[in-house]
Design an enzyme around this catalytic site. Structure first.
Site, PDB file in Angstrom:
ATOM      1  N   ASP A 315       0.749  -1.122   0.033  1.00  0.00           N
ATOM      2  CA  ASP A 315       0.022  -0.082  -0.030  1.00  0.00           C
ATOM      3  C   ASP A 315       0.867   1.221   0.073  1.00  0.00           C
ATOM      4  O   ASP A 315       2.137   0.984   0.190  1.00  0.00           O
ATOM      5  CB  ASP A 315      -0.924  -0.127   1.279  1.00  0.00           C
ATOM      6  CG  ASP A 315      -1.698   1.211   1.325  1.00  0.00           C
ATOM      7  OD1 ASP A 315      -2.416   1.584   0.333  1.00  0.00           O
ATOM      8  OD2 ASP A 315      -1.863   1.722   2.404  1.00  0.00           O
ATOM      9  N   ASP A 508      -1.015  -0.760   6.306  1.00  0.00           N
ATOM     10  CA  ASP A 508      -0.953  -0.063   7.546  1.00  0.00           C
ATOM     11  C   ASP A 508      -1.888  -0.846   8.655  1.00  0.00           C
ATOM     12  O   ASP A 508      -2.144  -0.489   9.717  1.00  0.00           O
ATOM     13  CB  ASP A 508      -1.511   1.342   7.476  1.00  0.00           C
ATOM     14  CG  ASP A 508      -2.672   1.493   7.011  1.00  0.00           C
ATOM     15  OD1 ASP A 508      -3.433   0.702   6.846  1.00  0.00           O
ATOM     16  OD2 ASP A 508      -2.916   2.826   6.496  1.00  0.00           O
ATOM     17  N   ASP A 512      -6.600  -1.901   5.253  1.00  0.00           N
ATOM     18  CA  ASP A 512      -6.243  -2.995   4.183  1.00  0.00           C
ATOM     19  C   ASP A 512      -6.499  -4.359   4.822  1.00  0.00           C
ATOM     20  O   ASP A 512      -6.198  -5.308   4.344  1.00  0.00           O
ATOM     21  CB  ASP A 512      -4.524  -2.943   4.042  1.00  0.00           C
ATOM     22  CG  ASP A 512      -4.396  -1.536   3.363  1.00  0.00           C
ATOM     23  OD1 ASP A 512      -4.842  -0.665   2.482  1.00  0.00           O
ATOM     24  OD2 ASP A 512      -3.417  -0.758   4.022  1.00  0.00           O
TER      25      ASP A 512
END
Length: 615
Positions: A315, A508, A512
């Site tokens: 990410d 994080d 997610d």
């Protein structure tokens, strides 16, 4: 050295002295037997007891049974010194094992020391020490200099620095002042802090981490499961083999003493201690060594998967970038110069997204929440709300298309936030995010570790995504993705894997969770204080450094290398000496080496896993 280890050491020394006396004294017959039975009882009573107890519980074929059978058999054929020596050296091996396990636990024990003993709470104008379980959410606790933070909370009064080394493996302290969040497990280094508790102890960061570490051994790697199954079939097989070795040749030759002696040697050699002890110890050491570096691995199976990682998907925000956004440009439409930033800040006032926080900070004025109603946060798009009774939309290109407003493109690199009100486009704001200091190093280190492909997924614009990817040297970047789009992209990448290669997703841990669970391996960044990170991922990095991913892979590969070395060495030596024992070419001393000696060497090798990752 623990109390139990000291007791074992004294028993070994006492038995060795008594054995030496029995060998030197000129005794015959029953007196000689009794002289050797005394040191045998001193050193071997616990093995005999465990063997008898396990047999009564239906657990016959274990190492205690093999050692008891082999040594008592040696007494039956008159090999008294060998019987005591075998048991003595077996206990020496057990002492080495206990010491090795203790060393392996030290790094995890250090982590377990983060459990707080008490919390200071004000009652009747005095500070009272209470159990952290007795403190409720909303209570105010006092943390003195040198004390451990017992519960998660927000600083109300005082300034200090916090030592987070037990959680992150980093020695650099963190500043704490009014308004800052503090988490349990840290140590208050300097000033007095008054903290309002935000989580009960069972929901606190320290409780979740302790639960994770305590249960990590329950998730076994394939190598550990293989050894468990192997020992289950191997032990009864060698007992049957020893019986056949004693009986069949004796019936043919009539030399019962010779073949029974060989069978007993065969039993001593066959003990699977080296494998049964060293393989789990290697994984335990690897997990302990990783935890000392602020890398929490939830089980040996995840450590094994990590070594096979060939694709790492990141990410962007909060993972490769700092997630600290700053306003870099304002492009208002004519007549909207004064209202552009104000409307954006008000509309985003209820959101906790990093971009929302940056807009409020850039506005710099106190937010009047009463002016904002009907807030609707749309994932992957932005926010719609009514400000002073007027509809306002703040978000990306997709949100503008959704509300039917024609927007103007921005040519500056950064996250573009469009603002529209009552169907009229008011302009856009450019927010920039900084790349983390060690992100470039992290990508290059992953490639050096043999990772085949590095990919970044982001909901940001193509220009921003490609700019970050180019600076970091990533192989692929996919932009403007909604949460569902990230899952679809990961599924497509999973189909591109080769052989036994694995895909790891790094996020994080907050937004997610779907992608973390879909990947072969979920790695959460910045787990310090993040419940979602600790719960959703298979591996948690307790700080915000992406470079620790390569360190985690290095630890996993070194641990598996040690495991393979122990399997090959232990099986190779045992098979060789078993064959020599069956042929009468190995005596009881070679048997002792094949059991205890191989175990000690394998255990010492397994202890190297504690230092896995060191260069």
């Amino acid at each position: 050295m623990s109390k139990k280890q000291k007791q074992t050491l004294w028993r070994i020394l006492a038995s060795a002295v008594l054995l030496a006396a029995a060998v030197l004294l000129p005794l015959e017959g029953w007196f000689r037997l009794c002289a050797f039975l005394v040191p045998y009882a001193v050193i071997g009573w616990d093995v005999l007891w465990r063997a008898a107890r396990n047999i009564s519980h239906g657990q016959v074929f274990d190492e205690n049974f093999l050692m008891a059978l082999a040594t008592l058999g040696a007494f039956c054929i008159g090999e008294y010194p060998e019987a005591v020596f075998v048991m003595l050296f077996y206990q020496v091996g057990e002492l080495f094992q206990s010491y090795a396990v203790g060393k392996s636990r030290q790094s995890i024990t250090a982590l377990m020391d983060i459990r707080p003993d008490y919390a200071n709470i004000e009652r009747g104008g005095e500070l009272v020490q209470v159990d952290p379980d007795e403190v409720s959410v909303g209570d105010t606790i006092v943390i003195k200099a040198g004390e451990r933070v017992p519960l998660d909370g927000v600083v109300l009064e005082g300034k200090s620095t916090l030592d987070t080394a037990a959680l992150t493996g980093e020695s650099l302290p963190r500043e704490a002042e009014p308004g800052d969040d503090v988490i349990s497990g840290c140590v208050n280094l300097s000033g007095l802090l008054k903290v309002r508790v935000t989580k009960a102890f069972e929901e606190s960061t320290v409780a979740k981490i302790l639960d994770l570490v305590e249960n990590s051994s329950s998730k076994k790697a394939r190598a550990e499961n293989f050894i468990t199954k192997f020992a289950r079939y191997y032990t009864p097989a060698v007992v049957i083999g020893a019986v056949l070795l004693a009986v069949i040749p004796s019936l043919v030759t009539g030399q019962w003493g010779v073949w029974v002696h060989r069978a007993l040697i065969f039993l001593v050699i066959s003990c699977p201690c080296a494998l049964v002890i060293s393989i789990p110890l290697s994984f335990f050491g690897g997990i302990g060594g990783a935890s000392a570096r602020g890398i929490l691995v939830k089980g040996g199976n995840y450590l094994e998967l990590l070594a096979q990682t060939e694709t790492v998907v990141f990410d962007k925000t909060g993972t490769l970038t700092r997630g600290v956004f700053e306003l870099s440009a304002l492009h208002p439409a004519p007549g909207a110069e004064e209202r552009l930033l104000e409307l954006a800040a008000l509309a985003e006032s209820y959101s906790d997204h990093p971009i929302s926080r940056s807009l409020r900070e850039a506005y710099g004025k106190e937010i009047d929440a009463g002016r904002v109603t009907d807030v609707e946060e749309i994932a992957g798009h932005g926010v719609r709300a009514e400000v002073d009774g007027v509809p306002v939309a703040v978000g990306n290109d997709k949100l503008m298309e959704r509300v039917g407003v024609e927007w103007h493109p921005c040519h500056r690199v950064g996250t573009t936030v469009h603002v529209a009100s009552e169907g009229r486009y008011l302009g856009h704001i450019v927010i920039s995010d900084e790349v983390k200091e060690d992100a470039v190093q992290a990508i290059s280190a992953l490639k050096a570790m043999g990772v085949r492909k590095t990919v970044m997924l982001t909901g940001d614009t193509r220009a921003v995504g490609e700019d970050v990817a180019a600076r970091l040297g990533l192989d692929e970047v996919h932009t403007q993705l909604l949460p569902a789009g990230k899952v679809e992209r990961v599924e497509a990448l999973l189909k591109e894997k080769t052989g036994r290669g694995k895909l790891a997703f790094v996020g994080d841990g907050i937004n997610d969770a779907p992608v973390l669970s879909r990947a072969d391996l979920g790695i959460a960044m910045g787990g310090l204080g993040s419940d979602a990170a600790i719960e959703a991922a298979d591996i948690v990095l307790m700080d915000d450094k992406p470079s620790k991913i390569a360190a985690a892979i290095r630890i996993s590969k070194q641990t598996l290398r040690i495991v393979r070395q122990n399997i090959v060495f232990a099986l190779g030596v045992k098979l060789l000496v078993l064959a020599l024992g069956a042929l009468g070419m190995a005596n009881m001393w070679e048997a002792v080496f094949a059991d205890v000696g191989v175990s000690v060497i394998a255990i010492l090798n397994a202890m190297r896993a504690l230092r896995a990752g060191d260069r």
